[in-house]
Write a protein that holds these residues in place. Structure first.
Motif, PDB file in Angstrom:
ATOM      1  N   ILE A  93     -35.154  10.539 -35.840  1.00  0.00           N
ATOM      2  CA  ILE A  93     -34.584   9.552 -34.917  1.00  0.00           C
ATOM      3  C   ILE A  93     -33.073   9.730 -34.812  1.00  0.00           C
ATOM      4  O   ILE A  93     -32.485   9.646 -33.726  1.00  0.00           O
ATOM      5  N   PHE A  94     -32.421   9.986 -35.943  1.00  0.00           N
ATOM      6  CA  PHE A  94     -30.979  10.216 -35.943  1.00  0.00           C
ATOM      7  C   PHE A  94     -30.615  11.416 -35.068  1.00  0.00           C
ATOM      8  O   PHE A  94     -29.663  11.354 -34.272  1.00  0.00           O
ATOM      9  N   ILE A  95     -31.375  12.488 -35.174  1.00  0.00           N
ATOM     10  CA  ILE A  95     -31.102  13.676 -34.376  1.00  0.00           C
ATOM     11  C   ILE A  95     -31.258  13.383 -32.890  1.00  0.00           C
ATOM     12  O   ILE A  95     -30.487  13.875 -32.054  1.00  0.00           O
ATOM     13  N   ALA A  96     -32.235  12.548 -32.537  1.00  0.00           N
ATOM     14  CA  ALA A  96     -32.479  12.228 -31.131  1.00  0.00           C
ATOM     15  C   ALA A  96     -31.303  11.501 -30.493  1.00  0.00           C
ATOM     16  O   ALA A  96     -31.211  11.435 -29.262  1.00  0.00           O
ATOM     17  N   ASN A  97     -30.394  10.966 -31.292  1.00  0.00           N
ATOM     18  CA  ASN A  97     -29.200  10.316 -30.753  1.00  0.00           C
ATOM     19  C   ASN A  97     -28.205  11.320 -30.179  1.00  0.00           C
ATOM     20  O   ASN A  97     -27.305  10.932 -29.441  1.00  0.00           O
ATOM     21  N   PHE A  98     -28.348  12.589 -30.515  1.00  0.00           N
ATOM     22  CA  PHE A  98     -27.323  13.566 -30.171  1.00  0.00           C
ATOM     23  C   PHE A  98     -27.817  14.695 -29.285  1.00  0.00           C
ATOM     24  O   PHE A  98     -27.045  15.608 -28.962  1.00  0.00           O
ATOM     25  N   THR A  99     -29.068  14.672 -28.889  1.00  0.00           N
ATOM     26  CA  THR A  99     -29.582  15.730 -28.025  1.00  0.00           C
ATOM     27  C   THR A  99     -30.706  15.190 -27.160  1.00  0.00           C
ATOM     28  O   THR A  99     -31.380  14.225 -27.525  1.00  0.00           O
ATOM     29  N   THR A 100     -30.874  15.821 -26.012  1.00  0.00           N
ATOM     30  CA  THR A 100     -32.007  15.494 -25.145  1.00  0.00           C
ATOM     31  C   THR A 100     -32.990  16.651 -25.079  1.00  0.00           C
ATOM     32  O   THR A 100     -33.927  16.618 -24.286  1.00  0.00           O
ATOM     33  N   SER A 101     -32.784  17.660 -25.910  1.00  0.00           N
ATOM     34  CA  SER A 101     -33.624  18.851 -25.887  1.00  0.00           C
ATOM     35  C   SER A 101     -34.525  18.906 -27.109  1.00  0.00           C
ATOM     36  O   SER A 101     -34.035  18.918 -28.247  1.00  0.00           O
ATOM     37  N   PRO A 102     -35.850  18.932 -26.925  1.00  0.00           N
ATOM     38  CA  PRO A 102     -36.744  19.099 -28.071  1.00  0.00           C
ATOM     39  C   PRO A 102     -36.467  20.378 -28.861  1.00  0.00           C
ATOM     40  O   PRO A 102     -36.651  20.421 -30.075  1.00  0.00           O
ATOM     41  N   ALA A 103     -36.013  21.427 -28.170  1.00  0.00           N
ATOM     42  CA  ALA A 103     -35.689  22.671 -28.873  1.00  0.00           C
ATOM     43  C   ALA A 103     -34.501  22.474 -29.810  1.00  0.00           C
ATOM     44  O   ALA A 103     -34.470  23.015 -30.923  1.00  0.00           O
ATOM     45  N   ASP A 104     -33.515  21.692 -29.370  1.00  0.00           N
ATOM     46  CA  ASP A 104     -32.356  21.419 -30.226  1.00  0.00           C
ATOM     47  C   ASP A 104     -32.757  20.606 -31.451  1.00  0.00           C
ATOM     48  O   ASP A 104     -32.120  20.706 -32.499  1.00  0.00           O
ATOM     49  N   VAL A 105     -33.793  19.783 -31.303  1.00  0.00           N
ATOM     50  CA  VAL A 105     -34.268  19.008 -32.452  1.00  0.00           C
ATOM     51  C   VAL A 105     -34.662  19.954 -33.584  1.00  0.00           C
ATOM     52  O   VAL A 105     -34.346  19.719 -34.756  1.00  0.00           O
ATOM     53  N   LEU A 106     -35.357  21.030 -33.245  1.00  0.00           N
ATOM     54  CA  LEU A 106     -35.762  22.004 -34.260  1.00  0.00           C
ATOM     55  C   LEU A 106     -34.541  22.627 -34.924  1.00  0.00           C
ATOM     56  O   LEU A 106     -34.514  22.802 -36.152  1.00  0.00           O
ATOM     57  N   LEU A 107     -33.536  22.947 -34.134  1.00  0.00           N
ATOM     58  CA  LEU A 107     -32.331  23.571 -34.675  1.00  0.00           C
ATOM     59  C   LEU A 107     -31.582  22.616 -35.594  1.00  0.00           C
ATOM     60  O   LEU A 107     -31.234  22.972 -36.729  1.00  0.00           O
ATOM     61  N   TYR A 108     -31.341  21.400 -35.116  1.00  0.00           N
ATOM     62  CA  TYR A 108     -30.593  20.435 -35.922  1.00  0.00           C
ATOM     63  C   TYR A 108     -31.371  20.029 -37.171  1.00  0.00           C
ATOM     64  O   TYR A 108     -30.788  19.873 -38.250  1.00  0.00           O
TER      65      TYR A 108
END
Length: 240
Positions: free
Chosen positions: A143-158
């Motif tokens: 959830i914290f990561i979702a505050n900083f990106t709108t890309s599901p691919a970036d979620v994997l990276l972060y």
């Protein structure tokens, strides 16, 4: 399975989980396919525990982060923000529901592991609780990561950048206990307590008391949950 359309945001995840029979079967089978072979193999207990723990960590983090970013791109979160429900409550409901659903996926293979290994009931309960607390913490991170990106691919990276240091500090795939600063940091990572409990479930001796596995992850996850709930207004705000 027929389920009425959701009338609250958190119910959307419940409908998505139980609403399609074939998808539900796949969701319940793949943790068994990953974890059960480990429980009946001859690999060292610490590696078997690590496999179970990493499955839980990845499932919680990626599931929460990718679902929220997808809903953000679809405009669902913007519509939810227009409701009178407080953003903090919405985030808490998402966190709680996703953690429970993730735990339901992992519970059958965990029970099989405990039966195969002949785990003592107290350590079986401690390991199951440790896994649940790990899922809570992992969902908080997602959830914290979702505050900083709108890309599901970036979620994997972060998520990878955040989780790998935590997994290392927790003691996964280490051949000796951490010392000094690493030992202090380990006490603040809920994954570490799950790892100790799972190792005990697989028959490896651990110096961590059973009470610590119930107390410390609860306190740590409570702080994490409170902090991530405060991000509700940002999570539901429009993105450019």
């Amino acid at each position: 399975m027929r389920i009425n359309p959701p009338d609250a945001y958190w119910k959307k995840d419940v409908v998505a989980f139980f609403g399609r029979r074939f998808a539900l079967i796949i969701k319940m089978i793949y943790p068994i396919a990953l974890i059960v072979p480990v429980s009946v193999s001859s690999i060292p207990p610490e590696f078997a525990a690590a496999v179970v723990g990493i499955v839980a960590i990845m499932a919680g983090t990626f599931g929460a982060g990718e679902t929220l970013t997808t809903d953000l791109n679809d405009g669902i979160l913007m519509r939810v923000a227009l409701t009178p429900v407080r953003p903090q409550r919405i985030v808490f409901e998402v966190l709680a529901v996703n953690a429970v659903l993730d735990f339901l996926q992992l519970l059958p293979p965990l029970l099989i592991v405990f039966l195969v290994q002949g785990t003592a009931p107290v350590w079986a309960l401690a390991a199951a609780f440790g896994v649940f607390m790990t899922l809570v913490a992992a969902n908080c991170i997602g959830i914290f990561i979702a505050n900083f990106t709108t890309s599901p691919a970036d979620v994997l990276l972060y998520a990878t950048a955040i989780l790998f240091p935590l997994i290392y500090v927790s003691g996964f795939f280490r051949n000796r206990n951490p010392e000094g600063v690493l030992a202090v940091l380990r006490d603040f990572v809920p994954f570490a307590y799950m790892n100790d409990a799972l190792q005990a479930a697989f028959g490896l001796a651990t110096s961590t008391p059973v009470a610590a596995i119930f107390i410390f992850p609860t306190l740590i996850c409570a702080v994490m949950a409170a902090a991530v709930c405060l991000t509700g207004p940002r999570l539901l705000s429009p993105r450019m």
